[in-house]
Design a protein around this motif. Structure first.
Motif, PDB file in Angstrom:
ATOM      1  N   MET A   1       0.844  -1.180   0.000  1.00 41.28           N
ATOM      2  CA  MET A   1       0.000   0.000   0.000  1.00 41.28           C
ATOM      3  C   MET A   1       0.888   1.243   0.000  1.00 41.28           C
ATOM      4  N   GLY A   2       0.666   2.127  -0.980  1.00 43.09           N
ATOM      5  CA  GLY A   2       1.495   3.314  -1.092  1.00 43.09           C
ATOM      6  C   GLY A   2       0.811   4.549  -0.545  1.00 43.09           C
ATOM      7  N   PHE A   3       1.519   5.622  -0.657  1.00 46.29           N
ATOM      8  CA  PHE A   3       0.993   6.909  -0.229  1.00 46.29           C
ATOM      9  C   PHE A   3       0.088   7.483  -1.309  1.00 46.29           C
ATOM     10  N   TRP A   4      -0.684   8.515  -0.956  1.00 42.81           N
ATOM     11  CA  TRP A   4      -1.588   9.131  -1.926  1.00 42.81           C
ATOM     12  C   TRP A   4      -0.832   9.784  -3.062  1.00 42.81           C
ATOM     13  N   ASN A   5       0.422  10.118  -2.851  1.00 39.17           N
ATOM     14  CA  ASN A   5       1.187  10.843  -3.871  1.00 39.17           C
ATOM     15  C   ASN A   5       2.435  10.103  -4.343  1.00 39.17           C
ATOM     16  N   ASP A   6       2.436   8.779  -4.216  1.00 34.30           N
ATOM     17  CA  ASP A   6       3.657   8.051  -4.565  1.00 34.30           C
ATOM     18  C   ASP A   6       3.806   7.785  -6.056  1.00 34.30           C
ATOM     19  N   THR A   7       2.818   8.144  -6.856  1.00 32.96           N
ATOM     20  CA  THR A   7       2.950   8.051  -8.313  1.00 32.96           C
ATOM     21  C   THR A   7       2.391   9.326  -8.931  1.00 32.96           C
ATOM     22  N   GLY A   8       2.843   9.618 -10.126  1.00 31.33           N
ATOM     23  CA  GLY A   8       2.322  10.781 -10.842  1.00 31.33           C
ATOM     24  C   GLY A   8       0.824  10.673 -11.076  1.00 31.33           C
ATOM     25  N   GLU A   9       0.353   9.467 -11.329  1.00 35.61           N
ATOM     26  CA  GLU A   9      -1.082   9.247 -11.566  1.00 35.61           C
ATOM     27  C   GLU A   9      -1.905   9.592 -10.319  1.00 35.61           C
ATOM     28  N   LYS A  10      -1.452   9.148  -9.153  1.00 37.97           N
ATOM     29  CA  LYS A  10      -2.171   9.448  -7.906  1.00 37.97           C
ATOM     30  C   LYS A  10      -2.125  10.942  -7.586  1.00 37.97           C
ATOM     31  N   ARG A  11      -0.962  11.555  -7.817  1.00 40.07           N
ATOM     32  CA  ARG A  11      -0.829  12.990  -7.545  1.00 40.07           C
ATOM     33  C   ARG A  11      -1.755  13.787  -8.470  1.00 40.07           C
ATOM     34  N   ASN A  12      -1.837  13.413  -9.727  1.00 34.82           N
ATOM     35  CA  ASN A  12      -2.716  14.090 -10.672  1.00 34.82           C
ATOM     36  C   ASN A  12      -4.180  13.907 -10.273  1.00 34.82           C
ATOM     37  N   ALA A  13      -4.550  12.710  -9.829  1.00 33.64           N
ATOM     38  CA  ALA A  13      -5.931  12.468  -9.392  1.00 33.64           C
ATOM     39  C   ALA A  13      -6.268  13.346  -8.180  1.00 33.64           C
ATOM     40  N   ALA A  14      -5.334  13.478  -7.252  1.00 32.70           N
ATOM     41  CA  ALA A  14      -5.560  14.336  -6.086  1.00 32.70           C
ATOM     42  C   ALA A  14      -5.669  15.790  -6.518  1.00 32.70           C
ATOM     43  N   ALA A  15      -4.870  16.203  -7.473  1.00 34.75           N
ATOM     44  CA  ALA A  15      -4.903  17.593  -7.951  1.00 34.75           C
ATOM     45  C   ALA A  15      -6.257  17.932  -8.553  1.00 34.75           C
ATOM     46  N   GLN A  16      -6.897  16.980  -9.174  1.00 35.66           N
ATOM     47  CA  GLN A  16      -8.194  17.235  -9.807  1.00 35.66           C
ATOM     48  C   GLN A  16      -9.297  17.502  -8.789  1.00 35.66           C
ATOM     49  N   LEU A  17      -9.077  17.184  -7.532  1.00 34.00           N
ATOM     50  CA  LEU A  17     -10.057  17.459  -6.481  1.00 34.00           C
ATOM     51  C   LEU A  17     -10.058  18.932  -6.082  1.00 34.00           C
ATOM     52  N   HIS A  18      -9.012  19.660  -6.428  1.00 34.50           N
ATOM     53  CA  HIS A  18      -8.846  21.057  -6.045  1.00 34.50           C
ATOM     54  C   HIS A  18      -9.335  21.981  -7.152  1.00 34.50           C
ATOM     55  N   ALA A  19      -9.901  23.107  -6.776  1.00 31.25           N
ATOM     56  CA  ALA A  19     -10.348  24.097  -7.754  1.00 31.25           C
ATOM     57  C   ALA A  19      -9.174  24.603  -8.593  1.00 31.25           C
ATOM     58  N   MET A  20      -8.011  24.637  -8.001  1.00 32.09           N
ATOM     59  CA  MET A  20      -6.824  25.133  -8.706  1.00 32.09           C
ATOM     60  C   MET A  20      -6.172  24.053  -9.563  1.00 32.09           C
ATOM     61  N   LYS A  21      -6.677  22.837  -9.479  1.00 23.03           N
ATOM     62  CA  LYS A  21      -6.202  21.693 -10.275  1.00 23.03           C
ATOM     63  C   LYS A  21      -4.723  21.385 -10.077  1.00 23.03           C
ATOM     64  N   ARG A  22      -4.268  21.611  -8.849  1.00 19.47           N
ATOM     65  CA  ARG A  22      -2.903  21.241  -8.493  1.00 19.47           C
ATOM     66  C   ARG A  22      -2.830  21.056  -6.983  1.00 19.47           C
ATOM     67  N   VAL A  23      -1.807  20.362  -6.554  1.00 14.29           N
ATOM     68  CA  VAL A  23      -1.558  20.152  -5.130  1.00 14.29           C
ATOM     69  C   VAL A  23      -0.615  21.260  -4.656  1.00 14.29           C
TER      70      VAL A  23
END
Length: 58
Positions: A1-23
């Motif tokens: 089990m990895g972290f929420w940001n351990d891959t570019g794909e996961k980091r991009n998915a998290a960024a899409q949750l934000h209005a600014m579209k980035r972390v």
């Protein structure tokens, strides 16, 4: 089990949750803390600052 940001794909998915579209960059969070600890914030009392890139707008 990895972290929420351990891959570019996961980091991009998290960024899409934000209005600014980035972390946030860690410095952006630190800047808010530094501001609150500075004299520039001397008249601020009892306030909550939401520093989430707009994720709470959804």
């Amino acid at each position: 089990m990895g972290f929420w940001n351990d891959t570019g794909e996961k980091r991009n998915a998290a960024a899409q949750l934000h209005a600014m579209k980035r972390v946030a960059d860690p410095d952006e969070i630190a800047n808010a803390a530094v501001f609150l600890a500075s004299g520039e914030a001397s008249y601020i009392t009892g306030s909550a600052f939401t520093i989430d890139g707009g994720v709470s707008l959804a």
